[in-house]
Design a protein around this motif. Structure first.
Motif, mmCIF file in Angstrom:
data_model
loop_
_atom_site.group_PDB
_atom_site.id
_atom_site.type_symbol
_atom_site.label_atom_id
_atom_site.label_comp_id
_atom_site.label_asym_id
_atom_site.label_seq_id
_atom_site.Cartn_x
_atom_site.Cartn_y
_atom_site.Cartn_z
ATOM 1 N N GLY A 1 0.791 -1.232 0.000
ATOM 2 C CA GLY A 1 0.000 0.000 0.000
ATOM 3 C C GLY A 1 0.822 1.281 0.000
ATOM 4 N N LEU A 2 1.996 1.255 -0.598
ATOM 5 C CA LEU A 2 2.829 2.462 -0.611
ATOM 6 C C LEU A 2 3.134 2.941 -2.024
ATOM 7 C CD1 LEU A 2 5.421 1.785 2.233
ATOM 8 C CD2 LEU A 2 3.542 3.405 2.241
ATOM 9 N N GLU A 3 2.254 2.592 -2.981
ATOM 10 C CA GLU A 3 2.556 2.939 -4.370
ATOM 11 C C GLU A 3 2.633 4.445 -4.602
ATOM 12 O OE1 GLU A 3 -0.116 1.495 -3.227
ATOM 13 O OE2 GLU A 3 -1.912 1.784 -4.444
ATOM 14 N N ASN A 4 2.063 5.222 -3.658
ATOM 15 C CA ASN A 4 2.116 6.681 -3.835
ATOM 16 C C ASN A 4 3.300 7.320 -3.126
ATOM 17 O OD1 ASN A 4 -0.216 6.737 -5.403
ATOM 18 N ND2 ASN A 4 -1.503 6.716 -3.570
ATOM 19 N N PHE A 5 4.177 6.499 -2.561
ATOM 20 C CA PHE A 5 5.287 7.068 -1.782
ATOM 21 C C PHE A 5 6.641 6.589 -2.292
ATOM 22 C CE2 PHE A 5 1.604 7.201 0.915
ATOM 23 C CZ PHE A 5 1.684 8.462 1.491
ATOM 24 N N ILE A 6 6.703 6.190 -3.570
ATOM 25 C CA ILE A 6 7.920 5.519 -4.027
ATOM 26 C C ILE A 6 9.141 6.418 -3.982
ATOM 27 C CG2 ILE A 6 6.727 3.824 -5.464
ATOM 28 C CD1 ILE A 6 7.457 5.481 -7.886
ATOM 29 N N HIS A 7 8.955 7.731 -4.094
ATOM 30 C CA HIS A 7 10.130 8.605 -4.084
ATOM 31 C C HIS A 7 10.268 9.377 -2.777
ATOM 32 C CE1 HIS A 7 11.377 7.552 -8.026
ATOM 33 N NE2 HIS A 7 10.234 7.917 -8.571
ATOM 34 N N ALA A 8 9.547 8.941 -1.741
ATOM 35 C CA ALA A 8 9.655 9.616 -0.441
ATOM 36 C C ALA A 8 10.987 9.258 0.209
ATOM 37 C CB ALA A 8 8.501 9.178 0.451
ATOM 38 N N ASN A 9 11.505 10.178 1.013
ATOM 39 C CA ASN A 9 12.686 9.866 1.820
ATOM 40 C C ASN A 9 12.239 9.066 3.038
ATOM 41 O OD1 ASN A 9 14.561 11.306 0.203
ATOM 42 N ND2 ASN A 9 13.793 13.217 1.094
ATOM 43 N N ILE A 10 13.162 8.239 3.552
ATOM 44 C CA ILE A 10 12.801 7.352 4.656
ATOM 45 C C ILE A 10 12.343 8.131 5.895
ATOM 46 C CG2 ILE A 10 13.679 5.560 6.217
ATOM 47 C CD1 ILE A 10 13.238 4.781 3.221
ATOM 48 N N HIS A 11 13.035 9.241 6.195
ATOM 49 C CA HIS A 11 12.691 9.976 7.418
ATOM 50 C C HIS A 11 11.329 10.650 7.335
ATOM 51 C CE1 HIS A 11 13.230 14.134 5.962
ATOM 52 N NE2 HIS A 11 14.065 13.582 5.108
ATOM 53 N N GLU A 12 10.760 10.719 6.122
ATOM 54 C CA GLU A 12 9.448 11.343 5.981
ATOM 55 C C GLU A 12 8.307 10.374 6.307
ATOM 56 O OE1 GLU A 12 10.759 14.337 2.336
ATOM 57 O OE2 GLU A 12 9.988 12.359 1.906
ATOM 58 N N LEU A 13 8.634 9.091 6.491
ATOM 59 C CA LEU A 13 7.604 8.082 6.701
ATOM 60 C C LEU A 13 7.316 7.896 8.191
ATOM 61 C CD1 LEU A 13 8.978 5.344 4.272
ATOM 62 C CD2 LEU A 13 7.345 7.145 3.754
ATOM 63 N N SER A 14 6.076 7.467 8.490
ATOM 64 C CA SER A 14 5.733 7.124 9.863
ATOM 65 C C SER A 14 6.329 5.751 10.187
ATOM 66 C CB SER A 14 4.218 7.072 10.018
ATOM 67 O OG SER A 14 3.715 5.989 9.259
ATOM 68 N N GLY A 15 6.323 5.391 11.455
ATOM 69 C CA GLY A 15 6.878 4.094 11.867
ATOM 70 C C GLY A 15 6.246 2.931 11.130
ATOM 71 N N GLY A 16 4.915 2.995 10.994
ATOM 72 C CA GLY A 16 4.208 1.910 10.303
ATOM 73 C C GLY A 16 4.595 1.833 8.836
ATOM 74 N N MET A 17 4.711 2.998 8.203
ATOM 75 C CA MET A 17 5.087 3.008 6.779
ATOM 76 C C MET A 17 6.496 2.481 6.590
ATOM 77 S SD MET A 17 3.422 6.675 5.912
ATOM 78 C CE MET A 17 3.652 6.961 4.175
ATOM 79 N N LYS A 18 7.387 2.843 7.517
ATOM 80 C CA LYS A 18 8.759 2.330 7.425
ATOM 81 C C LYS A 18 8.763 0.808 7.442
ATOM 82 C CE LYS A 18 11.218 6.140 9.519
ATOM 83 N NZ LYS A 18 11.641 6.708 10.782
ATOM 84 N N GLN A 19 7.970 0.223 8.347
ATOM 85 C CA GLN A 19 7.966 -1.235 8.424
ATOM 86 C C GLN A 19 7.312 -1.849 7.184
ATOM 87 O OE1 GLN A 19 10.354 -1.602 10.141
ATOM 88 N NE2 GLN A 19 9.797 -3.070 11.710
ATOM 89 N N ARG A 20 6.391 -1.117 6.564
ATOM 90 C CA ARG A 20 5.823 -1.597 5.298
ATOM 91 C C ARG A 20 6.892 -1.611 4.209
ATOM 92 N NH1 ARG A 20 0.073 -1.324 5.087
ATOM 93 N NH2 ARG A 20 -0.678 -0.534 7.075
ATOM 94 N N VAL A 21 7.725 -0.567 4.172
ATOM 95 C CA VAL A 21 8.818 -0.540 3.194
ATOM 96 C C VAL A 21 9.769 -1.707 3.464
ATOM 97 C CG1 VAL A 21 10.754 0.759 2.244
ATOM 98 C CG2 VAL A 21 8.702 1.960 2.942
ATOM 99 N N ALA A 22 10.069 -1.906 4.766
ATOM 100 C CA ALA A 22 10.968 -3.005 5.128
ATOM 101 C C ALA A 22 10.385 -4.341 4.673
ATOM 102 C CB ALA A 22 11.208 -3.009 6.635
ATOM 103 N N LEU A 23 9.056 -4.478 4.812
ATOM 104 C CA LEU A 23 8.395 -5.709 4.375
ATOM 105 C C LEU A 23 8.505 -5.868 2.857
ATOM 106 C CD1 LEU A 23 6.668 -8.133 5.126
ATOM 107 C CD2 LEU A 23 4.630 -6.697 4.963
ATOM 108 N N ALA A 24 8.253 -4.771 2.128
ATOM 109 C CA ALA A 24 8.368 -4.821 0.664
ATOM 110 C C ALA A 24 9.792 -5.167 0.253
ATOM 111 C CB ALA A 24 7.950 -3.482 0.051
#
Lengths: 271, 255
Positions: free
Chosen positions: A136-159
């Protein structure tokens, strides 16, 4: 009678077989017996949760299965072959996100893919986008890591962990630092992705309820030295809701068992 | 817009106060020339090209010396961070030489290389290389081990891990070390040019030195201003964009 039926047994080898693994760490204050003769079999497609208080060696066991740590004795077999180092078929998702801050979201997911041979740049990008969409992060592909919330970070880690298409996913308390609401969302996602992508998952946690919510099996560890005490089959329909009453019954039972195996001063386990 | 206005007003007031105090005769005109005198020096020295040629000679030495410092200093820092034996030997040496003011290399460079360009380069390199090495070393040591672990599980190892994980992860440190190295190179070169008279090229330092000999205060102050401006421009053009990028990526920007 039994020998004949054993002889005629026709089943695939275990996906993962931990055979009598022991591990001792030497620290400044002396030896820490992290794992003592631990054995565990995991079937293909199984979701196994390892539960226990801190210091019971569950994270060490995960590192050994990942191939990041060696054993003092015993061995780990993946698809019947001994594990000697890290491999792309066993990906790890760490406690802290361990995402690379010098890359954007897409760059992080591409990192493992770029090390996978026989793919063109376009294909790698397509694969990365597929998994970013899955979490569910297709709209954040070019975001910097520090801009993400804790949950989003773990979603990126999962991906990132899913992207090289491993058969086994090793998760080391991946949701420990998240708030309850975000965690509940991720419980739903991880069950969906596990079923959809047919992974074998080993999930380390100190949260009994979380273990019952996610696992087909919950394996109970006790510390000093790290040993497996009991294994529980969780026969609940999926997808499971962490707040359901049936789930609470299981976790009460397991928590009670956990307390039985512990010395009184080391009970720091959340129900 | 408002920022620029503030900058312009600040410097206008500064120069105005300077001109006013000179006209009031607070300082001897022999010791402090007026801004107008300095301006006249700029016009004449740009017209006869002495200032431009000196700036070019100096920049060439600076850039070459600095690039060599980076080429040697960065890998040296990586080696120090990677191997305990390097840290105990080269690391200690680097730490020691870092504390030595670079002008102290001038007598040795003169005796070894004579009044040559080589002596200049030697002083510049010795002045800047150690801070680059030490910063790289410190940067690599500050990288959380979990990055390398995560990379290993994805199939990274050896040189790939160093180039694609450890080095980029230590970039904030390395860049500040490079910046410090640049500042040291600049200082060393000025010391070398004032100290070492050579015939192969007249740098800003030489010009400054002869300004003193001829007691041309307008030239002395004019050249000092040029040196300051070059330092400022290097910072704004070379390092600011890199630092802005790092701040944005790492989320360390202060607004």
């Amino acid at each position: 009678m039994t020998t004949v039926s054993e002889e005629l047994r026709n089943v695939a080898p275990e996906k993962l077989a931990v055979e009598g693994v022991s591990k001792t760490f030497r620290t400044q204050r002396g030896h820490v017996h992290a794992l003592d003769n631990v054995s565990l079999n995991v079937r293909e497609g199984e979701f196994v949760c390892l539960v226990g208080p801190s210091g019971c060696g569950k994270s060490t066991l995960l590192s050994i299965i990942a191939g990041l740590e060696s054993t003092d004795s015993g061995q780990v077999l993946a698809d019947g072959k001994p594990v000697t180092g890290p491999g792309r078929e066993r990906m790890v998702m760490f406690q802290e996100s361990a995402l690379f801050p010098w890359l954007d979201v897409l760059g992080n997911v591409l990192f493992g893919l770029k090390l996978k041979p026989n793919l063109t740049g376009k294909e790698r990008r397509e694969v990365a986008l597929f998994y970013l969409k899955l979490v569910g992060l297709e709209n954040f592909i070019h975001a910097n890591i520090h801009e993400l919330s804790g949950g989003m970070k773990q979603r990126v880690a999962l991906a990132r962990a899913l992207a090289p298409n491993p058969r086994v996913l090793l998760m080391d308390e991946p949701f420990a630092a998240l708030d309850a609401l975000t965690r509940e969302q991720l419980y739903g996602d991880i069950q969906r992705i596990w079923a959809e992508r047919k992974k074998t998952i080993i999930f380390v946690t100190h949260n009994v309820r979380e273990a019952v919510c996610l696992g087909d099996r919950v394996v109970l560890f006790s510390p000093h030295p790290g040993r497996i005490q009991e294994k529980f089959e969780i026969k609940l329909p999926r997808p499971r809701d962490i707040n359901s009453v049936d789930l609470a019954k299981y976790s009460t039972e397991i928590t009670r068992a956990l307390k039985r195996h512990l010395k009184p001063e080391t009970t720091e386990v959340a129900e | 817009m408002k920022r620029w206005l503030l900058v312009i007003i600040f410097f206008a007031v500064l120069i105005g106060a300077w001109e006013y105090l000179v006209r009031r005769g607070v300082w001897s005109p022999v010791l402090v020339p007026s801004p107008l005198d300095v301006g006249r020096y700029f016009v004449s020295s740009i017209q006869d090209r002495t200032l431009l040629e000196a700036s070019y000679v100096t920049m060439k030495r600076l850039v070459l010396g600095y690039v060599v410092s980076l080429i040697i200093g960065l890998p040296l820092g990586l080696l120090n961070a990677r191997f305990k034996a390097c840290e105990d030997t080269i690391g200690v040496l680097a730490l020691g030489l870092q504390t030595l003011p670079s002008v102290c290399w001038a007598p040795l460079a003169l005796l070894w290389f004579g009044q040559t360009e080589t002596a200049m380069f030697f002083i510049v390199i010795m002045g800047s290389i150690w801070s680059v090495t030490l910063a790289t070393d410190a940067g690599v040591r500050s990288v959380p081990p979990i990055y390398a672990r995560a990379a290993r599980t994805m199939g990274s190892g050896g040189l790939h891990t160093w180039l694609k994980v450890i080095f980029p992860a230590s970039l904030p440190f390395v860049v500040s070390g490079m910046k410090q190295g640049w500042a040291f190179a600049w200082r060393s070169l000025m010391a070398a040019e004032i100290y070492v008279t050579i015939l192969t090229g007249f740098g800003l330092g030489h010009l400054l030195h002869y300004g003193r000999e001829l007691h041309a205060m307008d030239a002395v102050i004019g050249i000092m201003i040029v040196i300051i401006v070059i330092g400022l421009l290097a910072d704004k053009i070379l390092f600011s964009p890199i630092e802005r990028f790092l701040h944005r990526r790492w989320g360390t920007a202060r607004n």
